[in-house]
Design a protein around this motif. Structure first.
Motif, PDB file in Angstrom:
ATOM      1  N   MET A 192       3.336 -17.791   3.149  1.00  0.00           N
ATOM      2  CA  MET A 192       2.552 -17.132   2.438  1.00  0.00           C
ATOM      3  C   MET A 192       1.399 -16.035   3.019  1.00  0.00           C
ATOM      4  SD  MET A 192       2.131 -19.464   0.962  1.00  0.00           S
ATOM      5  CE  MET A 192       0.080 -19.819  -0.120  1.00  0.00           C
ATOM      6  N   ALA A 193       2.118 -15.547   3.545  1.00  0.00           N
ATOM      7  CA  ALA A 193       1.548 -14.076   4.689  1.00  0.00           C
ATOM      8  C   ALA A 193       0.981 -12.896   3.907  1.00  0.00           C
ATOM      9  CB  ALA A 193       1.972 -14.517   6.213  1.00  0.00           C
ATOM     10  N   ASN A 194       0.028 -12.198   4.179  1.00  0.00           N
ATOM     11  CA  ASN A 194       0.052 -10.877   3.529  1.00  0.00           C
ATOM     12  C   ASN A 194       0.340 -10.782   2.157  1.00  0.00           C
ATOM     13  OD1 ASN A 194      -0.456 -10.014   6.281  1.00  0.00           O
ATOM     14  ND2 ASN A 194       1.138 -10.048   7.166  1.00  0.00           N
ATOM     15  N   THR A 195      -0.488 -11.395   0.802  1.00  0.00           N
ATOM     16  CA  THR A 195       0.334 -11.625  -0.492  1.00  0.00           C
ATOM     17  C   THR A 195       0.009  -9.992  -0.990  1.00  0.00           C
ATOM     18  OG1 THR A 195      -0.300 -13.296  -2.518  1.00  0.00           O
ATOM     19  CG2 THR A 195      -2.433 -12.891  -0.298  1.00  0.00           C
ATOM     20  N   LEU A 196       1.260 -10.196  -1.332  1.00  0.00           N
ATOM     21  CA  LEU A 196       1.228  -8.410  -2.057  1.00  0.00           C
ATOM     22  C   LEU A 196       0.534  -9.160  -3.830  1.00  0.00           C
ATOM     23  CD1 LEU A 196       5.084  -7.514  -2.025  1.00  0.00           C
ATOM     24  CD2 LEU A 196       2.918  -7.108  -0.372  1.00  0.00           C
ATOM     25  N   ALA A 197       0.019 -10.226  -3.856  1.00  0.00           N
ATOM     26  CA  ALA A 197      -0.918 -10.494  -5.600  1.00  0.00           C
ATOM     27  C   ALA A 197      -2.810  -9.865  -4.650  1.00  0.00           C
ATOM     28  CB  ALA A 197      -0.627 -12.056  -5.547  1.00  0.00           C
ATOM     29  N   ALA A 198      -2.674  -9.920  -3.587  1.00  0.00           N
ATOM     30  CA  ALA A 198      -4.087  -8.895  -2.807  1.00  0.00           C
ATOM     31  C   ALA A 198      -4.307  -8.407  -3.603  1.00  0.00           C
ATOM     32  CB  ALA A 198      -4.561  -9.494  -2.130  1.00  0.00           C
ATOM     33  N   GLY A 199      -3.322  -6.952  -3.449  1.00  0.00           N
ATOM     34  CA  GLY A 199      -3.633  -5.581  -3.908  1.00  0.00           C
ATOM     35  C   GLY A 199      -4.487  -4.872  -2.664  1.00  0.00           C
ATOM     36  N   LYS A 200      -4.085  -6.399  -1.773  1.00  0.00           N
ATOM     37  CA  LYS A 200      -4.572  -5.149  -0.003  1.00  0.00           C
ATOM     38  C   LYS A 200      -3.775  -4.168   0.891  1.00  0.00           C
ATOM     39  CE  LYS A 200      -7.992  -9.404   0.404  1.00  0.00           C
ATOM     40  NZ  LYS A 200      -8.449 -10.274   1.426  1.00  0.00           N
ATOM     41  N   PRO A 201      -4.423  -2.731   0.702  1.00  0.00           N
ATOM     42  CA  PRO A 201      -3.759  -2.246   1.722  1.00  0.00           C
ATOM     43  C   PRO A 201      -2.876  -2.244   3.184  1.00  0.00           C
ATOM     44  CG  PRO A 201      -5.423  -1.148   0.751  1.00  0.00           C
ATOM     45  CD  PRO A 201      -6.184  -2.615   0.138  1.00  0.00           C
ATOM     46  N   GLU A 202      -4.227  -3.240   3.918  1.00  0.00           N
ATOM     47  CA  GLU A 202      -3.277  -3.700   4.903  1.00  0.00           C
ATOM     48  C   GLU A 202      -2.335  -4.460   4.854  1.00  0.00           C
ATOM     49  OE1 GLU A 202      -6.999  -6.001   4.646  1.00  0.00           O
ATOM     50  OE2 GLU A 202      -6.295  -4.036   4.065  1.00  0.00           O
ATOM     51  N   TYR A 203      -2.165  -5.426   3.242  1.00  0.00           N
ATOM     52  CA  TYR A 203      -1.141  -6.736   3.422  1.00  0.00           C
ATOM     53  C   TYR A 203       0.094  -5.714   3.461  1.00  0.00           C
ATOM     54  CZ  TYR A 203      -4.264 -10.488   3.240  1.00  0.00           C
ATOM     55  OH  TYR A 203      -5.476 -11.136   3.917  1.00  0.00           O
ATOM     56  N   ILE A 204       0.194  -5.116   2.238  1.00  0.00           N
ATOM     57  CA  ILE A 204       0.811  -3.702   1.408  1.00  0.00           C
ATOM     58  C   ILE A 204       1.881  -2.989   3.003  1.00  0.00           C
ATOM     59  CG2 ILE A 204       1.749  -1.683   0.018  1.00  0.00           C
ATOM     60  CD1 ILE A 204      -0.953  -2.608  -1.608  1.00  0.00           C
ATOM     61  N   ASP A 205       0.940  -2.742   3.394  1.00  0.00           N
ATOM     62  CA  ASP A 205       1.200  -1.184   4.750  1.00  0.00           C
ATOM     63  C   ASP A 205       2.068  -2.591   6.048  1.00  0.00           C
ATOM     64  OD1 ASP A 205       0.083   0.049   4.357  1.00  0.00           O
ATOM     65  OD2 ASP A 205      -1.651   0.419   5.868  1.00  0.00           O
ATOM     66  N   ILE A 206       1.973  -3.793   5.918  1.00  0.00           N
ATOM     67  CA  ILE A 206       2.870  -5.142   6.882  1.00  0.00           C
ATOM     68  C   ILE A 206       3.957  -5.115   5.695  1.00  0.00           C
ATOM     69  CG2 ILE A 206       3.160  -7.143   7.709  1.00  0.00           C
ATOM     70  CD1 ILE A 206      -0.198  -7.035   8.275  1.00  0.00           C
ATOM     71  N   PHE A 207       3.836  -5.014   4.650  1.00  0.00           N
ATOM     72  CA  PHE A 207       5.271  -5.277   3.792  1.00  0.00           C
ATOM     73  C   PHE A 207       6.179  -4.381   3.959  1.00  0.00           C
ATOM     74  CE2 PHE A 207       6.984  -4.039  -0.181  1.00  0.00           C
ATOM     75  CZ  PHE A 207       8.066  -4.708  -0.077  1.00  0.00           C
ATOM     76  N   LEU A 208       5.456  -2.704   3.370  1.00  0.00           N
ATOM     77  CA  LEU A 208       6.280  -1.789   3.768  1.00  0.00           C
ATOM     78  C   LEU A 208       6.880  -1.076   5.290  1.00  0.00           C
ATOM     79  CD1 LEU A 208       4.391   0.992   1.859  1.00  0.00           C
ATOM     80  CD2 LEU A 208       6.333  -0.461   0.892  1.00  0.00           C
ATOM     81  N   ASP A 209       6.351  -1.772   6.100  1.00  0.00           N
ATOM     82  CA  ASP A 209       6.800  -1.203   7.478  1.00  0.00           C
ATOM     83  C   ASP A 209       7.969  -2.568   7.749  1.00  0.00           C
ATOM     84  OD1 ASP A 209       6.192  -0.463  10.858  1.00  0.00           O
ATOM     85  OD2 ASP A 209       6.244  -3.289  10.897  1.00  0.00           O
ATOM     86  N   GLY A 210       7.429  -3.773   7.125  1.00  0.00           N
ATOM     87  CA  GLY A 210       9.158  -4.633   7.095  1.00  0.00           C
ATOM     88  C   GLY A 210      10.208  -4.357   6.322  1.00  0.00           C
ATOM     89  N   CYS A 211      10.093  -3.018   5.244  1.00  0.00           N
ATOM     90  CA  CYS A 211      11.151  -2.822   4.226  1.00  0.00           C
ATOM     91  C   CYS A 211      11.575  -1.390   5.156  1.00  0.00           C
ATOM     92  CB  CYS A 211      10.858  -2.284   3.515  1.00  0.00           C
ATOM     93  SG  CYS A 211       9.978  -3.640   2.301  1.00  0.00           S
TER      94      CYS A 211
END
Length: 306
Positions: A111-130
């Motif tokens: 449920m965390a850091n939802t990509l649907a929000a489009g927030k740069p900080e959430y996307i950065d967390i996702f990309l770091d995980g990738c």
């Protein structure tokens, strides 16, 4: 699709393994039978599923899985294991001729850091995980990793949320594609607040991302709960399905314990020529060794579709 034929020194069946004193499963070679089961599909158990037979050591558990004829393994929490264990897992899978299934890209939870929000900080967390998942995948020779985009962003129109998710996933695919890795998007039934819930929605997103590194994880348990009509819906979305997970409903335990006709579902998957992994992402309906044996027997039974 060719059926797999392996020659292994293995142990089959309930009651064959005897664990005693300080002897681990790996060291009890003289208690192993010289037989194993030939499954038609690559079913992948997970850690802890056979701990009452194999003990607490994960490597012993993987060896036990191989000895039962399972030819794959999945580990949602692989990214959280230390590097030495990741290397041991990779080495053991290679030695036993097993395929590594999915692990979960670490982005903070479903449920965390939802990509649907489009927030740069959430996307950065996702990309770091990738980025971090690339090195993990190399250690275990993995190809697929699970991605859950997160929850809805209720303040935004659904079309804008779709656009935000698609753009984030495109950026993730750019990281994974040069390495031949595939993030598999998993629609879930756990909460109405989750953004990704249906197979057709996931299909649309994969088409929009338009990358071999963004595909569908079709979890049969979740899709039975949210939409049913399993074989029909798998057929409609088949060209984007790269990974499948298993669990009967209700209960999310092994096949034969609920309402899903897994023999028919497995036959459909086999007839489609699927050569990927089917993750056994479910619990055991009964405790202890008897419960573990029941899981093995359930897969033998439902795999008899030819």
């Amino acid at each position: 699709m060719k059926r797999r034929n392996f020659l292994k020194n293995t142990a089959l069946s309930s009651g064959v393994i005897s664990l005693g004193g300080a002897f681990s499963y790996a060291s009890s070679n003289n208690n192993r039978a010289k037989a194993f089961h030939n499954f038609n599909l690559k079913y992948a158990p997970h850690s802890g599923m056979f701990k009452h037979h194999a003990g607490e050591d994960l490597i012993d558990q993987i060896n036990f899985m191989a000895d039962q004829g399972f030819t794959a393994f999945e580990d949602n929490g692989l990214m959280n294991r230390d590097i030495s264990m990741q290397n041991k897992i990779g080495e053991t899978l290679a030695k036993r001729g097993m395929t590594m299934g999915v692990f979960v890209v670490d982005k903070g939870g479903n449920m965390a850091n939802t990509l649907a929000a489009g927030k740069p900080e959430y996307i950065d967390i996702f990309l770091d995980g990738c980025k971090r998942s690339v090195e993990v995948a190399k250690r275990v020779n993995a190809k697929w990793m699970t991605v859950v985009p997160g929850g809805f962003e209720r303040s935004l129109p659904i079309g804008v949320q779709d656009g935000n998710v698609i753009e984030a996933l495109k950026r993730g695919a750019e990281i994974l594609e040069p390495h031949g890795l595939v993030m598999v998007l998993e629609p879930l039934s756990d909460s109405p607040d989750l953004y990704l819930q249906n197979s057709d929605q996931t299909y649309m997103i994969c088409k929009a991302v338009d990358s071999p590194s963004c595909k569908i994880l079709f979890d049969i348990y979740h899709m039975q709960k949210t939409e049913g009509n399993l074989i029909h819906n798998m057929g409609l979305t088949w060209d984007e399905i790269a990974y499948i997970q298993i669990g009967d409903n209700p209960g999310r335990n092994e096949p034969t314990t609920g309402e899903i006709n897994y023999k028919n579902v497995f036959k459909f998957i086999y007839d489609k020529g699927f050569e990927g992994v089917l993750g056994m992402e479910h619990g055991n309906s009964s405790p202890g060794k008897d419960g573990e044996t029941a899981v093995i027997e359930a897969y033998k039974k439902t795999d008899q579709f030819l």
